[in-house]
Design a protein around this motif. Structure first.
Motif, short mmCIF file in Angstrom:
data_model
loop_
_atom_site.label_atom_id
_atom_site.label_comp_id
_atom_site.label_asym_id
_atom_site.label_seq_id
_atom_site.Cartn_x
_atom_site.Cartn_y
_atom_site.Cartn_z
N TYR A 164 0.84 -1.19 0.00
CA TYR A 164 0.00 0.00 0.00
C TYR A 164 0.88 1.24 0.00
O TYR A 164 1.98 1.23 0.55
CB TYR A 164 -0.90 0.03 1.24
CG TYR A 164 -1.90 -1.08 1.29
CD1 TYR A 164 -3.19 -0.88 0.82
CD2 TYR A 164 -1.56 -2.33 1.79
CE1 TYR A 164 -4.12 -1.92 0.86
CE2 TYR A 164 -2.48 -3.37 1.83
CZ TYR A 164 -3.76 -3.15 1.36
OH TYR A 164 -4.68 -4.17 1.39
N PRO A 178 -4.98 -0.85 6.52
CA PRO A 178 -4.80 -0.43 5.13
C PRO A 178 -5.85 -0.97 4.16
O PRO A 178 -6.27 -0.25 3.26
CB PRO A 178 -3.41 -0.98 4.78
CG PRO A 178 -2.70 -1.06 6.07
CD PRO A 178 -3.75 -1.42 7.08
N ASP A 179 -6.30 -2.21 4.37
CA ASP A 179 -7.27 -2.77 3.42
C ASP A 179 -8.69 -2.27 3.65
O ASP A 179 -9.60 -2.59 2.89
CB ASP A 179 -7.23 -4.30 3.46
CG ASP A 179 -7.52 -4.89 4.84
OD1 ASP A 179 -7.72 -4.11 5.80
OD2 ASP A 179 -7.51 -6.12 4.95
N TYR A 185 -4.87 4.88 2.56
CA TYR A 185 -3.97 3.97 1.86
C TYR A 185 -4.48 3.66 0.46
O TYR A 185 -5.68 3.47 0.26
CB TYR A 185 -3.87 2.63 2.62
CG TYR A 185 -3.45 2.75 4.06
CD1 TYR A 185 -2.10 2.84 4.40
CD2 TYR A 185 -4.38 2.76 5.08
CE1 TYR A 185 -1.71 2.93 5.71
CE2 TYR A 185 -4.00 2.85 6.40
CZ TYR A 185 -2.66 2.95 6.72
OH TYR A 185 -2.26 3.03 8.03
N LYS A 187 -3.96 0.79 -2.44
CA LYS A 187 -3.37 -0.51 -2.71
C LYS A 187 -2.65 -0.46 -4.04
O LYS A 187 -3.16 0.03 -5.04
CB LYS A 187 -4.47 -1.60 -2.75
CG LYS A 187 -3.91 -2.99 -2.82
CD LYS A 187 -5.02 -4.02 -2.67
CE LYS A 187 -4.42 -5.42 -2.69
NZ LYS A 187 -5.44 -6.45 -2.49
#
Length: 188
Positions: A164, A178-179, A185, A187
């Motif tokens: 990321y 992050p996801d 963030y 990806k």
């Protein structure tokens, strides 16, 4: 867990004499908690003074986060102090526990096991140095994501096998993954 709405509904049914008792007991509990905090702080100060004077041993811990050894296995392992106040950790003490480096953030004497009570951040702070790797294609440094890292825009992080890019500077937190946060963030 305490449910205030449920409690307040039932308090209207408490007879007046019991309600007065509840007020008195509540005041006593507030006084007890204030006194306990003061006593813990005074106790910590006495133990610290005796340790600093060499009359009590210090727990095996580091104290300067800027001087962590390159090999984290050289950081003293956390030891359960039990009820021995002189073995309890002081604010700022740094130890190793379950492969992580943690610093005591508790103002008094700290006997809690890091992570055991879900109080990390208020009792222990994870200061484990972030793992970094170099991207073979670009030569850029990529940092392993974990809570407590100060990140800047453009920084590359790995999390759950993906890479990321940080969009906004912030300090990572366990609830900002992050996801799950495209505002922080991107990806890659």
């Amino acid at each position: 867990m305490f449910d205030y709405d449920e409690w307040i509904t039932h308090i209207t049914e408490v007879p007046e004499d019991k309600l007065r008792l509840l007020g008195i007991e509540g005041a006593r509990e507030r006084t007890r908690r204030e006194a306990q905090t003061s006593a813990e702080q005074a106790q910590a100060e006495v133990v610290k003074e005796l340790q600093d004077a060499g009359k009590l041993p210090l727990p095996d811990a580091l104290t300067d986060p800027e001087e962590l050894p390159a090999d984290t296995s050289d950081v003293p392992e956390w030891v359960d102090p039990g009820v021995d106040h002189s073995a309890m950790y002081r604010e700022g003490d740094i130890v190793r526990h379950n492969g992580r480096i943690v610093r005591s953030t508790h103002k008094g004497l700290n006997s809690w096991e890091p992570g055991a009570l879900g109080l990390d951040g208020r009792i222990w702070e994870d200061i484990t140095p972030a793992e970094t790797t170099e991207d073979p294609a670009t030569g850029e440094t990529i940092t392993e994501w974990r809570p407590g890292i100060a990140v800047t825009a453009g920084m590359k992080l790995t999390y759950n096998g993906a890479t990321y890019e940080v969009i906004q500077a912030h300090t990572t937190a366990s609830h900002w993954l992050p996801d799950a946060l495209p505002a922080l963030y991107k990806k890659l």
